[in-house]
Enzyme design. Structure first.
Site, PDB file in Angstrom:
ATOM      1  N   LYS A   1       0.869  -1.185   0.000  1.00  0.00           N
ATOM      2  CA  LYS A   1       0.000   0.000   0.000  1.00  0.00           C
ATOM      3  C   LYS A   1       0.894   1.220   0.000  1.00  0.00           C
ATOM      4  O   LYS A   1       2.016   1.177   0.519  1.00  0.00           O
ATOM      5  CB  LYS A   1      -0.875   0.032   1.261  1.00  0.00           C
ATOM      6  CG  LYS A   1      -2.152   0.827   1.084  1.00  0.00           C
ATOM      7  CD  LYS A   1      -3.211   0.001   0.410  1.00  0.00           C
ATOM      8  CE  LYS A   1      -4.517   0.724   0.273  1.00  0.00           C
ATOM      9  NZ  LYS A   1      -5.585  -0.205  -0.139  1.00  0.00           N
TER      10      LYS A   1
HETATM   11  P1  NAD Z   1     -12.832   7.328  -2.981  1.00  0.00           P
HETATM   12  O1  NAD Z   1     -11.761   8.336  -2.805  1.00  0.00           O
HETATM   13  O2  NAD Z   1     -13.385   7.090  -4.332  1.00  0.00           O
HETATM   14  O3  NAD Z   1     -14.031   7.660  -1.973  1.00  0.00           O
HETATM   15  C1  NAD Z   1     -13.827   7.857  -0.613  1.00  0.00           C
HETATM   16  C2  NAD Z   1     -15.115   8.372   0.002  1.00  0.00           C
HETATM   17  O4  NAD Z   1     -14.941   8.480   1.428  1.00  0.00           O
HETATM   18  C3  NAD Z   1     -15.510   9.765  -0.492  1.00  0.00           C
HETATM   19  O5  NAD Z   1     -16.896   9.816  -0.683  1.00  0.00           O
HETATM   20  C4  NAD Z   1     -15.088  10.661   0.667  1.00  0.00           C
HETATM   21  O6  NAD Z   1     -15.809  11.868   0.747  1.00  0.00           O
HETATM   22  C5  NAD Z   1     -15.414   9.754   1.836  1.00  0.00           C
HETATM   23  N1  NAD Z   1     -14.767  10.201   3.068  1.00  0.00           N
HETATM   24  C6  NAD Z   1     -13.491  10.604   3.241  1.00  0.00           C
HETATM   25  N2  NAD Z   1     -13.297  11.002   4.501  1.00  0.00           N
HETATM   26  C7  NAD Z   1     -14.465  10.818   5.147  1.00  0.00           C
HETATM   27  C8  NAD Z   1     -14.914  11.066   6.473  1.00  0.00           C
HETATM   28  N3  NAD Z   1     -14.081  11.556   7.401  1.00  0.00           N
HETATM   29  N4  NAD Z   1     -16.191  10.780   6.797  1.00  0.00           N
HETATM   30  C9  NAD Z   1     -17.031  10.292   5.861  1.00  0.00           C
HETATM   31  N5  NAD Z   1     -16.682  10.045   4.598  1.00  0.00           N
HETATM   32  C10 NAD Z   1     -15.416  10.322   4.238  1.00  0.00           C
HETATM   33  O7  NAD Z   1     -12.234   5.962  -2.374  1.00  0.00           O
HETATM   34  P2  NAD Z   1     -12.718   4.467  -2.648  1.00  0.00           P
HETATM   35  O8  NAD Z   1     -11.826   3.888  -3.664  1.00  0.00           O
HETATM   36  O9  NAD Z   1     -14.192   4.423  -2.835  1.00  0.00           O
HETATM   37  O10 NAD Z   1     -12.314   3.755  -1.263  1.00  0.00           O
HETATM   38  C11 NAD Z   1     -13.181   3.725  -0.133  1.00  0.00           C
HETATM   39  C12 NAD Z   1     -12.769   2.618   0.815  1.00  0.00           C
HETATM   40  O11 NAD Z   1     -12.782   1.369   0.115  1.00  0.00           O
HETATM   41  C13 NAD Z   1     -11.349   2.749   1.392  1.00  0.00           C
HETATM   42  O12 NAD Z   1     -11.337   2.188   2.692  1.00  0.00           O
HETATM   43  C14 NAD Z   1     -10.534   1.873   0.458  1.00  0.00           C
HETATM   44  O13 NAD Z   1      -9.323   1.427   1.049  1.00  0.00           O
HETATM   45  C15 NAD Z   1     -11.514   0.737   0.235  1.00  0.00           C
HETATM   46  N6  NAD Z   1     -11.248  -0.069  -0.952  1.00  0.00           N
HETATM   47  C16 NAD Z   1     -11.213   0.487  -2.196  1.00  0.00           C
HETATM   48  C17 NAD Z   1     -10.958  -0.317  -3.296  1.00  0.00           C
HETATM   49  C18 NAD Z   1     -10.978   0.229  -4.706  1.00  0.00           C
HETATM   50  O14 NAD Z   1     -10.906  -0.583  -5.646  1.00  0.00           O
HETATM   51  N7  NAD Z   1     -11.102   1.513  -4.931  1.00  0.00           N
HETATM   52  C19 NAD Z   1     -10.719  -1.690  -3.128  1.00  0.00           C
HETATM   53  C20 NAD Z   1     -10.786  -2.239  -1.846  1.00  0.00           C
HETATM   54  C21 NAD Z   1     -11.050  -1.403  -0.764  1.00  0.00           C
END
Ligand code: NAD
Length: 425
Positions: free
Chosen positions: A111
């Site tokens: 990561k």
């Molecule tokens: P993203 O950047 O597309 O979205 C993140 C979201 O979280 C946004 O809507 C943002 O406003 C919100 N956010 C940030 N801080 C916040 C807070 N303090 N309170 C409430 N909401 C808040 O990211 P993503 O890719 O959708 O990832 C989201 C989660 O999923 C993370 O934990 C990431 O590690 C996990 N994840 C993502 C993937 C992927 O393929 N993108 C894969 C596995 C896990």
């Protein structure tokens, strides 16, 4: 309740290590293997300059944690966020190792990211930060060594910039063979069909399996979703296809409730244009506290770690939690949910659809192939369904919770690899 309900000095890596200790004890993992898995193999920190739009130079700090590569090349997302820290990335890198080991994907775990406020920088600045960061990482990434992917604050465009920067630093003759250095790219530039929605698709496959197992008809049911980026928005879209309406959403800007159900396409467009759900014209603004107390059938955390502590766990009125985010429950929150009997489909299972389709993208790049969406979706469904069944079987057999079951399966695979290969020399 506000923003600061959950442990302010959260030590995410310690929490993940706690799971490892429990799983290692349960399966009798040799101490030396547990010790090797308790620390990342490499922790890289880079500092690099970027010229900002105002002509001034600013220094940025970037990270890459390479947790483990016994099962294959390091693999994991790049997070661009103000909260990025070494401790969080160590936790997230380790979780990638468990995720790949659980899913039987020939990758290790990593990561990385850059500490920056993506909301306060322009598109051009984001591009320059990405390119300088990739340049600073140099040969510490590579298609058969360490393969980044999108995470919070990064997307397919950022991955294409990373790929292009890497390709251009490796020489013309081998340039095109380097496409597989990142996954989660745009389809035009070598990404896989179905990758954008893959994480959410995996979450929804788990929910569907859970519903079948519990004779729970999803049609007409409701969900609340925290985080409306890639994972949250796509989960809402996919659930709608199954007849589940999303009645409360939230992101860094606040929370909204709409009992008729949000149109995820429209909310997604709003977020892409305005950067958040703030001022979305439908639904009413609610507090964070009210969001967690909104009665619904399913809760999908899809924002950051450490979002559900004691207060949130006591407030939640749902039948199922499926962890789209990594580490959304802190240990206190998890303990309360267990006492209350609310089932949780754990992150390393629930959100592993992302890395699964990243693996398909990598294979397509290496073979110069393009799989159609049916092929990608079909393989993902099979992989997720089998993994779900495996985790729940072990949970039932050993009378443990699904998280511990998922960790045990992953640890057993890693333990076997170490036993067979031994320690060099
Ligand atoms: P993203 O950047 O597309 O979205 C993140 C979201 O979280 C946004 O809507 C943002 O406003 C919100 N956010 C940030 N801080 C916040 C807070 N303090 N309170 C409430 N909401 C808040 O990211 P993503 O890719 O959708 O990832 C989201 C989660 O999923 C993370 O934990 C990431 O590690 C996990 N994840 C993502 C993937 C992927 O393929 N993108 C894969 C596995 C896990």
């Amino acid at each position: 309740m506000g923003e600061s309900t959950v442990e302010p000095e959260y030590r995410f890596f310690e929490v993940v290590r706690g799971y490892v200790e429990r799983a290692a004890g349960l399966i009798g993992l040799p101490d030396h293997v547990r010790d090797m898995l308790s620390e990342p193999k490499n922790e890289l920190i880079v500092h690099f300059p970027v010229v900002m739009d105002d002509g001034k130079m600013r220094m940025f700090k970037g990270y890459r944690i390479q947790h483990n590569n016994i099962l294959g090349p390091y693999k994991g997302g790049m997070r661009f966020h103000v909260s990025v820290s070494l401790d969080d990335l160590k936790a997230l890198g380790a979780m990638m190792t468990w995720k790949c080991a659980l899913m039987g994907i020939p990758f290790g775990g990593a990561k990385g990211g850059v500490k920056c406020d993506t909301r306060a920088i322009s598109h051009d600045e984001l591009r320059r930060i990405t390119r300088r960061f990739t340049h600073a990482l140099g040969s510490n990434i590579g298609p058969s060594y360490d393969i980044p992917a999108p995470d919070v604050g990064t997307n397919a465009q950022v991955m294409v910039w990373m790929m292009d920067t890497y390709m251009n630093s490796t020489g013309n003759v081998t340039k095109n063979a380097q496409r597989a250095v990142v996954t989660g790219k745009t389809v035009t530039c070598g990404g896989s069909l179905g990758r954008e929605k893959a994480t959410s698709q995996g979450v929804v496959h788990c929910i569907t399996e859970w519903a079948k197992e519990h004779r729970f008809d999803l049609e007409g049911k409701t969900a609340i979703i925290q985080g409306f980026g890639n994972v949250g928005c796509n989960a809402s879209l996919l659930l709608a296809k199954l007849g589940v309406s999303t009645i409360a959403i939230g992101d860094h800007s606040g929370y909204l409730r709409h009992d008729e159900g949000f149109n995820a396409h429209k909310v997604g467009d709003h977020v892409r244009t305005h950067g958040s759900i703030a001022n979305y014209p439908h639904g009413s603004v609610i507090s964070r506290e009210d969001f967690f107390a909104t009665p619904a059938d399913i809760f999908i955390p899809a924002a950051l770690e450490n979002q559900v502590g004691e207060a949130e766990a006591n407030a939640l009125t749902v039948s199922l939690i499926a962890e789209g985010a990594n580490g959304p429950l802190n240990p206190k929150g998890e303990e309360i949910l267990a006492q209350r009997g609310i089932p949780v489909i754990p992150d390393i299972l629930a959100n592993s659809g992302g890395v699964t389709v990243s693996y398909y993208e990598w294979v397509q790049n290496l073979r110069s192939e393009r799989w159609d969406l049916e092929e990608v979706d079909g393989r993902l469904e099979k992989a997720m369904t089998e993994a779900y069944q495996r985790v729940m079987y072990v949970a039932r057999e050993r009378k443990i919770d699904p998280r511990l079951a998922a960790y045990s399966i992953a640890m057993e695979n890693l333990g076997t690899a170490y036993a067979e290969r031994g320690i060099f020399p």
